[in-house]
Structure formats: structure tokens, C-alpha cells
Motif scaffolding. Structure first.
Motif, short mmCIF file in Angstrom:
data_model
loop_
_atom_site.label_atom_id
_atom_site.label_comp_id
_atom_site.label_asym_id
_atom_site.label_seq_id
_atom_site.Cartn_x
_atom_site.Cartn_y
_atom_site.Cartn_z
N VAL A 376 0.96 -1.28 0.04
CA VAL A 376 -0.12 -0.14 0.06
C VAL A 376 0.66 1.11 -0.13
O VAL A 376 0.67 2.09 -0.56
CB VAL A 376 -0.99 -0.05 1.30
CG1 VAL A 376 -1.66 1.07 1.31
CG2 VAL A 376 -1.84 -1.06 0.98
N GLY A 377 1.96 1.30 0.76
CA GLY A 377 2.99 2.14 0.92
C GLY A 377 3.41 2.60 -0.47
O GLY A 377 3.46 3.90 -0.82
N PHE A 378 3.85 1.78 -1.36
CA PHE A 378 4.35 1.94 -2.63
C PHE A 378 3.48 2.59 -3.63
O PHE A 378 3.74 3.71 -4.22
CB PHE A 378 5.05 0.54 -3.14
CG PHE A 378 5.45 1.00 -4.70
CD1 PHE A 378 6.80 1.32 -4.92
CD2 PHE A 378 4.81 0.33 -5.64
CE1 PHE A 378 7.31 1.50 -6.14
CE2 PHE A 378 5.30 0.24 -6.99
CZ PHE A 378 6.33 0.96 -7.13
N VAL A 379 2.20 2.12 -3.64
CA VAL A 379 1.00 2.48 -4.35
C VAL A 379 0.89 3.76 -4.14
O VAL A 379 0.71 4.87 -4.92
CB VAL A 379 -0.18 1.67 -4.33
CG1 VAL A 379 -1.31 2.23 -5.15
CG2 VAL A 379 0.16 0.26 -4.89
N LEU A 380 0.58 4.03 -2.93
CA LEU A 380 0.33 5.58 -2.22
C LEU A 380 1.26 6.53 -2.73
O LEU A 380 1.06 7.73 -3.30
CB LEU A 380 -0.21 5.69 -0.76
CG LEU A 380 -1.30 4.86 -0.39
CD1 LEU A 380 -1.33 5.02 0.98
CD2 LEU A 380 -2.52 5.71 -0.99
N THR A 381 2.77 6.15 -2.53
CA THR A 381 3.87 7.16 -2.80
C THR A 381 3.93 7.50 -4.36
O THR A 381 4.09 8.65 -4.66
CB THR A 381 5.00 6.56 -2.50
OG1 THR A 381 5.06 6.08 -0.86
CG2 THR A 381 6.09 7.40 -2.64
N ILE A 382 3.67 6.36 -5.18
CA ILE A 382 3.52 6.42 -6.60
C ILE A 382 2.44 7.65 -7.13
O ILE A 382 2.53 8.35 -7.94
CB ILE A 382 3.51 5.16 -7.26
CG1 ILE A 382 4.59 4.59 -7.32
CG2 ILE A 382 3.26 5.38 -8.92
CD1 ILE A 382 6.04 5.05 -7.46
N LEU A 383 1.07 7.36 -6.53
CA LEU A 383 -0.20 7.93 -6.74
C LEU A 383 0.13 9.20 -6.43
O LEU A 383 -0.82 10.12 -6.88
CB LEU A 383 -1.45 7.28 -6.45
CG LEU A 383 -1.47 5.87 -7.08
CD1 LEU A 383 -2.89 5.19 -6.53
CD2 LEU A 383 -1.63 5.95 -8.70
N HIS A 384 0.47 9.49 -4.98
CA HIS A 384 0.52 10.89 -4.52
C HIS A 384 1.84 11.16 -4.10
O HIS A 384 2.17 11.19 -2.86
CB HIS A 384 -0.52 10.88 -3.30
CG HIS A 384 -1.85 10.55 -3.64
ND1 HIS A 384 -2.86 11.27 -4.43
CD2 HIS A 384 -2.30 9.08 -3.28
CE1 HIS A 384 -3.86 10.52 -4.56
NE2 HIS A 384 -3.65 9.31 -3.97
N PRO A 385 2.70 11.49 -5.03
CA PRO A 385 4.06 11.89 -4.56
C PRO A 385 4.20 13.18 -3.94
O PRO A 385 3.49 14.06 -4.14
CB PRO A 385 4.84 12.00 -5.89
CG PRO A 385 3.85 12.18 -6.94
CD PRO A 385 2.69 11.60 -6.16
#
Length: 411
Positions: A376-385
């Protein structure tokens, strides 16, 4: 491990030395003084706190302040617990290093994955953004200070360097605490600054994650981790209490350019980066040596590998200076598997205890949390940098802008 769950004491002829994140290096020694233990403790604290401390207030913003503080204590507990699991796993598998443990448990594939993560974690966090004329200063300090210190063969010699870094970190902490009292009234109030939890809490865990560091069978690890988390919590709390929703990924970006005390803090932070760099370089070099040279580097190759690592890390720091997203990605992709997933996976495979033993249950929970945080952390970081604001003066540094901003806030 004995069936009763009690750990046998380490052999009298051997002592486990802290080899930082490379872990569990056991070497015979005839005598070990208090100075060696102190040096190991300073290295542990320096490694845990490192350059990432300035991103901790931002993690409070991501998670919500109350939840962020709880998560920081939770991550510290898991880090400490994973150390114990690694030592237990080493006893069960008759291995003496993190890499040997993973190789014996999961074979060559597991060994290569671990080595890659151990290489990436310290390598990514090495580049730092310091002071104002950063290109010149980074090159100058790297050549004059960082590279010579990075050439040390013995990590114990870095103990004094880590002590200096710890002292400077405490100085920075005092500066942030002072500015919490003296500067926070100038920063406009922001909405939702003190809600319990926010949706980006998983990304915050990535920033907080500490890579496990191993030491001899004693309380030095617990003391070091405890001191590190106390410093981290106070720093994160004071930084966030000052700037709330305006907190940047690099807390020093929040202070005004004409703030002499903050400028001194930036200088101290720059020195801590210089002093932390060799410790992380040591880990990166050791992983490279273990994978490609079976742990033995000649003097020439030692110098060559060190120069290459320092040169590449310095080049990256010269062209990229946005710290927030780097900390987030490094946390979720490197630190999280190293501290949450791999130690628990190894222990669960080696454990001789019943499935409902407390260590097995806690290990399963930590493993599940680690997988969730990583995904989840990777997805959120990519979607909301995180947006980069390096070098920009914050609006509240201009009184007229503060007045206008306050007038536009809802009553």
C-alpha cells in the motif's frame, strides 16, 4: 534454542559485534572493553537516526499527529523485536550473519534478495542536501572529509564519529525545540492539524522504518533503540507542532532563510550527514564484498569499491534534492522488508515451537503488517508523490502574506 523457550548464553570465547545492518557478525575476541560496547551503541543510534530524522515531522503530517507518535513507538518496538528474532534464527540455523541466515533458510534466491535490499537501503540514504551552495559544498566535503573516513576498514573506528554525529543531532533537536516555542506563533493555524489519523499513515510508516541493527547479547541494543526513538519522537513532535500542515519533507525547508539559529541547525545537520555517510558506505561495501568477493577485498579493491560507491552517491545527490519521496520509497521498498518481513519469515521457517507460541503469532502479525505497508505504501507514494519545494521561502516568512492568508481562512 532450548525447548523451554530460554535462549542459551553466547559462547564465552565469542562475542557478537555490531556490524550495523550487515548483522550478526561473530568474531572470537579475548577481551572486550566498555569502549567497544559504547562505540557499537553510538553506531547503532547513528544508523537508526541518520539523515532521515529531518523527515520525521513530515511523517506526523502524513499519519496524523497522535497516530504518528503511536506508529513511531510501534516501529521502534518491531525493530527491537526483529533483532531478537534474527539472533534466535541465527541460533536455530547455526549461522552468524544476516546473509548466512537467509541463505540457509531460503537458499540463493533469498540471499540475493536480501543482499540487494541491504545494498539499496544505505546507498539510497547516503546522498544528502546540505546548506545553500549545495553543489560546491557536497563536492568539497565529500573529497576532504567523507571519502577519507569512508575508507576505514574497521567499523569500530567509526564509533567516535558516530558519537560526534549524535551530539550534533541533539544540538539540532534543541534548536527545533527552541523554535517550537519562539517561531510557531508566526506560522498560521491550519485546518485538521490535530486529527487523530489520516489516510497516508501507511506512507508515514515507510518514512519511520528503521533497518534492524544487531549487537552482542546484552541490553546495549535495547538502550540504543530506546534512546534513538526518544530523540526521534521529540524531534518529530516539535517539528510538527511548529508547522503542522505546512510541514515539508525536509523540516529545514520550513524555516526562514534569515533565521540564523535555523541556519546553524542546517550546518549541524550537514555535518551529521557527512559523519553518517561513512557508516552507510561501510554497509554498502560489505554487502558488495560478501556477494562478489566472499567477504574479502584486497586493499586496492577496497579503495576502488569505496570510491565508486561514494562517487555514484554524490552524483545522485548533486542532481536530485527532493528528500521526502526518497525517504518514503526507501522506507517501503527497502527498510520495511528488512525489518518487518525477512526476520519474521526466517524465524517462522526455522522455529521449533508450536504454532500458537507467542513468538510465532507475533511474527505472523509483523509479517502481515510488513507486506501491507510495503504494498500500500508503494502504491500511495507513486499515486500521491510529495511535491518538492527545495530552496523556496515559505509564505509565512513574509508578514504581509501571513496577514492575507489569515484573512482568507474560514472563521
Amino acid at each position: 534454542m532450548e525447548r523451554g523457550g530460554q535462549e542459551p548464553p553466547p559462547p564465552a570465547a565469542q562475542q557478537i559485534e555490531a556490524d550495523d545492518e550487515t548483522a550478526l557478525v561473530i568474531k572470537p575476541r579475548k577481551k572486550r572493553g566498555n569502549s567497544d560496547l559504547a562505540s557499537a551503541g553510538f553506531n547503532i543510534i547513528n544508523s537508526i537516526i541518520g539523515s532521515g530524522i529531518i523527515g520525521l515531522p513530515y511523517s506526523m503530517k502524513q499519519a496524523g499527529f497522535p497516530l504518528g507518535v503511536l506508529l513511531l513507538f510501534g516501529v521502534a518496538y518491531i525493530t527491537d523485536y526483529s533483532i531478537i528474532l534474527l539472533i534466535k534464527g541465527g541460533n536455530l540455523s547455526s549461522t552468524s550473519t544476516y546473509q548466512e541466515l537467509v541463505k540457509k533458510t531460503y537458499g540463493l534466491i533469498g540471499y540475493l534478495i536480501l543482499s540487494t535490499l541491504q545494498f539499496l537501503y544505505p546507498f539510497i540514504v547516503e546522498p544528502g542536501n546540505v546548506l545553500t551552495d549545495r553543489h560546491f559544498i557536497i563536492l568539497f566535503t565529500t573529497i576532504i572529509f567523507t571519502l577519507p573516513i569512508s575508507l576505514y576498514h574497521d567499523i569500530a573506528k567509526l564509533g567516535k564519529v558516530s558519537l560526534i554525529s549524535l551530539i550534533l543531532t541533539i544540538v539540532i533537536l534543541v534548536i527545533v525545540m527552541v523554535r517550537t516555542v519562539t517561531f510557531s506563533p508566526q506560522v498560521p493555524k491550519s485546518e485538521n492539524a490535530w486529527i487523530f489519523a489520516k489516510s497516508n499513515a501507511v506512507q508515514a510508516i515507510g518514512v519511520m522504518s528503521f533497518e534492524p541493527t544487531l549487537n552482542n547479547w546484552s541490553r546495549i541494543t535495547h538502550v540504543s533503540v530506546s534512546l534513538a526513538v526518544i530523540i526521534s519522537v521529540v524531534f518529530a513532535a516539535c517539528g510538527y507542532m511548529t508547522f503542522a500542515e505546512y510541514t515539508e519533507g525536509d523540516i529545514f525547508e520550513n524555516y526562514c532563510r534569515d533565521d540564523n539559529l535555523a541556519t546553524f541547525g542546517r550546518f549541524c545537520y550537514g555535518v551529521t550527514v557527512i559523519l553518517t555517510f561513512p557508516l552507510e558506505c561501510f554497509v554498502t561495501r560489505e554487502v558488495f564484498a560478501n556477494v562478489f568477493f566472499h567477504g574479502n577485498l584486497s586493499t586496492i579493491f577496497h579503495i576502488i569499491v569505496t570510491v565508486i560507491i561514494v562517487a555514484v552517491a554524490t552524483a545522485i545527490s548533486l542532481v536530485y534534492d527532493c528528500l521526502g519521496i526518497v525517504l518514503e520509497l526507501n522506507g517501503v521498498l527497502s527498510a520495511t522488508p528488512l525489518v518487518f518481513i525477512i526476520p519474521t519469515a526466517c524465524y517462522l521457517r526455522l522455529s521449533e515451537e508450536r504454532w500458537n507460541h507467542s513468538d510465532n503469532i507475533i511474527s505472523c502479525l509483523i509479517l502481515a503488517v510488513g507486506a501491507l505497508v510495503m504494498t500500500v505504501g508503494f502504491v500511495l507514494t507513486i499515486l500521491h508523490p510529495q511535491e518538492c519545494s527545495h530552496g523556496k521561502e515559505m509564505f509565512y516568512c513574509f508578514p504581509s502574506n501571513v496577514s492575507f492568508h489569515n484573512s482568507t481562512l474560514p472563521p
